[in-house]
Design a protein around this motif. Structure first.
Motif, PDB file in Angstrom:
ATOM      1  N   ARG A   1       0.821  -1.212   0.000  1.00  0.00           N
ATOM      2  CA  ARG A   1       0.000   0.000   0.000  1.00  0.00           C
ATOM      3  C   ARG A   1       0.855   1.264   0.000  1.00  0.00           C
ATOM      4  NH1 ARG A   1      -4.915  -0.008  -1.761  1.00  0.00           N
ATOM      5  NH2 ARG A   1      -5.953  -1.078  -0.088  1.00  0.00           N
ATOM      6  N   ASP A   2       2.028   1.232   0.641  1.00  0.00           N
ATOM      7  CA  ASP A   2       2.917   2.390   0.617  1.00  0.00           C
ATOM      8  C   ASP A   2       3.360   2.683  -0.811  1.00  0.00           C
ATOM      9  OD1 ASP A   2       4.560   4.496   1.871  1.00  0.00           O
ATOM     10  OD2 ASP A   2       6.242   3.223   1.202  1.00  0.00           O
ATOM     11  N   TRP A   3       3.717   1.646  -1.574  1.00  0.00           N
ATOM     12  CA  TRP A   3       4.097   1.822  -2.977  1.00  0.00           C
ATOM     13  C   TRP A   3       2.920   2.401  -3.757  1.00  0.00           C
ATOM     14  CZ3 TRP A   3       1.979   0.039  -7.470  1.00  0.00           C
ATOM     15  CH2 TRP A   3       2.704   0.308  -8.625  1.00  0.00           C
ATOM     16  N   GLU A   4       1.719   1.886  -3.496  1.00  0.00           N
ATOM     17  CA  GLU A   4       0.539   2.381  -4.200  1.00  0.00           C
ATOM     18  C   GLU A   4       0.305   3.867  -3.917  1.00  0.00           C
ATOM     19  OE1 GLU A   4      -2.812  -0.491  -5.140  1.00  0.00           O
ATOM     20  OE2 GLU A   4      -2.293  -0.993  -3.049  1.00  0.00           O
ATOM     21  N   ARG A   5       0.438   4.265  -2.669  1.00  0.00           N
ATOM     22  CA  ARG A   5       0.265   5.686  -2.321  1.00  0.00           C
ATOM     23  C   ARG A   5       1.265   6.550  -3.086  1.00  0.00           C
ATOM     24  NH1 ARG A   5      -0.579   3.446   2.822  1.00  0.00           N
ATOM     25  NH2 ARG A   5      -2.690   3.846   3.549  1.00  0.00           N
ATOM     26  N   ARG A   6       2.536   6.139  -3.043  1.00  0.00           N
ATOM     27  CA  ARG A   6       3.573   6.906  -3.735  1.00  0.00           C
ATOM     28  C   ARG A   6       3.317   6.956  -5.239  1.00  0.00           C
ATOM     29  NH1 ARG A   6       8.307   4.244  -3.302  1.00  0.00           N
ATOM     30  NH2 ARG A   6       7.416   2.471  -2.207  1.00  0.00           N
ATOM     31  N   THR A   7       2.849   5.866  -5.802  1.00  0.00           N
ATOM     32  CA  THR A   7       2.595   5.801  -7.243  1.00  0.00           C
ATOM     33  C   THR A   7       1.430   6.705  -7.638  1.00  0.00           C
ATOM     34  OG1 THR A   7       3.525   3.597  -7.416  1.00  0.00           O
ATOM     35  CG2 THR A   7       1.995   4.263  -9.152  1.00  0.00           C
ATOM     36  N   HIS A   8       0.342   6.640  -6.896  1.00  0.00           N
ATOM     37  CA  HIS A   8      -0.798   7.509  -7.207  1.00  0.00           C
ATOM     38  C   HIS A   8      -0.423   8.978  -7.031  1.00  0.00           C
ATOM     39  CE1 HIS A   8      -3.190   3.906  -7.488  1.00  0.00           C
ATOM     40  NE2 HIS A   8      -4.194   4.651  -7.926  1.00  0.00           N
ATOM     41  N   ASP A   9       0.350   9.279  -6.002  1.00  0.00           N
ATOM     42  CA  ASP A   9       0.805  10.657  -5.808  1.00  0.00           C
ATOM     43  C   ASP A   9       1.719  11.089  -6.961  1.00  0.00           C
ATOM     44  OD1 ASP A   9      -0.639  10.648  -3.446  1.00  0.00           O
ATOM     45  OD2 ASP A   9       1.134  10.458  -2.150  1.00  0.00           O
ATOM     46  N   HIS A  10       2.586  10.194  -7.401  1.00  0.00           N
ATOM     47  CA  HIS A  10       3.502  10.484  -8.517  1.00  0.00           C
ATOM     48  C   HIS A  10       2.722  10.857  -9.774  1.00  0.00           C
ATOM     49  CE1 HIS A  10       6.867  10.017 -11.313  1.00  0.00           C
ATOM     50  NE2 HIS A  10       6.088   9.227 -12.031  1.00  0.00           N
ATOM     51  N   TYR A  11       1.657  10.104 -10.059  1.00  0.00           N
ATOM     52  CA  TYR A  11       0.866  10.354 -11.266  1.00  0.00           C
ATOM     53  C   TYR A  11      -0.217  11.417 -11.060  1.00  0.00           C
ATOM     54  CZ  TYR A  11       3.032   6.462 -13.758  1.00  0.00           C
ATOM     55  OH  TYR A  11       3.919   5.637 -14.397  1.00  0.00           O
ATOM     56  N   GLY A  12      -0.395  11.865  -9.803  1.00  0.00           N
ATOM     57  CA  GLY A  12      -1.357  12.929  -9.529  1.00  0.00           C
ATOM     58  C   GLY A  12      -2.808  12.514  -9.655  1.00  0.00           C
ATOM     59  N   VAL A  13      -3.117  11.288  -9.263  1.00  0.00           N
ATOM     60  CA  VAL A  13      -4.500  10.809  -9.291  1.00  0.00           C
ATOM     61  C   VAL A  13      -4.923  10.372  -7.896  1.00  0.00           C
ATOM     62  CG1 VAL A  13      -4.532  10.128 -11.720  1.00  0.00           C
ATOM     63  CG2 VAL A  13      -3.788   8.497 -10.006  1.00  0.00           C
ATOM     64  N   PRO A  14      -6.235  10.474  -7.616  1.00  0.00           N
ATOM     65  CA  PRO A  14      -6.723  10.034  -6.302  1.00  0.00           C
ATOM     66  C   PRO A  14      -6.481   8.536  -6.082  1.00  0.00           C
ATOM     67  CG  PRO A  14      -8.416  11.266  -7.492  1.00  0.00           C
ATOM     68  CD  PRO A  14      -7.288  11.009  -8.453  1.00  0.00           C
ATOM     69  N   HIS A  15      -6.296   8.169  -4.847  1.00  0.00           N
ATOM     70  CA  HIS A  15      -6.145   6.758  -4.493  1.00  0.00           C
ATOM     71  C   HIS A  15      -7.474   6.042  -4.773  1.00  0.00           C
ATOM     72  CE1 HIS A  15      -3.104   8.383  -1.332  1.00  0.00           C
ATOM     73  NE2 HIS A  15      -2.628   8.451  -2.567  1.00  0.00           N
ATOM     74  N   TYR A  16      -7.441   4.949  -5.479  1.00  0.00           N
ATOM     75  CA  TYR A  16      -8.668   4.256  -5.868  1.00  0.00           C
ATOM     76  C   TYR A  16      -9.375   3.601  -4.692  1.00  0.00           C
ATOM     77  CZ  TYR A  16      -6.130  -0.147  -5.527  1.00  0.00           C
ATOM     78  OH  TYR A  16      -5.408  -1.207  -5.060  1.00  0.00           O
ATOM     79  N   TRP A  17      -8.671   3.314  -3.603  1.00  0.00           N
ATOM     80  CA  TRP A  17      -9.249   2.584  -2.488  1.00  0.00           C
ATOM     81  C   TRP A  17      -9.964   3.489  -1.487  1.00  0.00           C
ATOM     82  CZ3 TRP A  17      -4.141   3.164  -3.636  1.00  0.00           C
ATOM     83  CH2 TRP A  17      -3.376   3.942  -2.768  1.00  0.00           C
ATOM     84  N   ILE A  18      -9.944   4.801  -1.715  1.00  0.00           N
ATOM     85  CA  ILE A  18     -10.598   5.736  -0.783  1.00  0.00           C
ATOM     86  C   ILE A  18     -11.989   6.056  -1.272  1.00  0.00           C
ATOM     87  CG2 ILE A  18     -10.487   8.059   0.171  1.00  0.00           C
ATOM     88  CD1 ILE A  18      -7.449   7.797   0.111  1.00  0.00           C
TER      89      ILE A  18
END
Length: 117
Positions: free
Chosen positions: A100-117
């Motif tokens: 999940r930490d990688w996912e957070r960093r990846t979504h932040d990198h691409y500038g999109v909302p986290h899909y799981w929220i």
């Protein structure tokens, strides 16, 4: 009965192999497969194939689903991601889809909302 409510549904089999185009209209890759969150019931990522020839030498990178938008005129997906963004994305390990930490960093990198929220 109006069937238009279901017109946007598509089988994951039909998404695999779909072309992806950049904002300039240039072909940048294809969707290899989707990653679906079993608990949230949402598509989290399209794992895209970039480069190569006929599938050989292709690099595969997970791109957040929120970065893709289907374009009926192209019968493919459009995105504003760049090669530099893909190459600069957070490094992933073999178990990236459970990190999940990688996912957070990846979504932040691409500038999109986290899909799981």
């Amino acid at each position: 009965m109006d069937n238009s409510a279901h017109a946007s549904l598509v089988s994951s089999d039909d998404v695999d192999g779909t072309d992806v185009y950049g904002n300039d209209g240039a072909h940048i890759g294809t969707i290899d497969h989707l990653m679906i969150d079993k608990q949230a019931g949402r598509v989290g990522y399209a794992v895209m194939g970039f480069g190569g020839f006929l599938g050989l030498g292709e690099d595969h990178h997970p791109v957040p689903w929120g970065k893709l938008c289907y374009d009926t005129s192209r019968n493919g997906f459009m995105t504003d991601i760049t090669e530099q963004e893909v190459k600069g994305a957070p490094a992933r390990n073999d178990n990236w889809y459970a990190d999940r930490d990688w996912e957070r960093r990846t979504h932040d990198h691409y500038g999109v909302p986290h899909y799981w929220i």
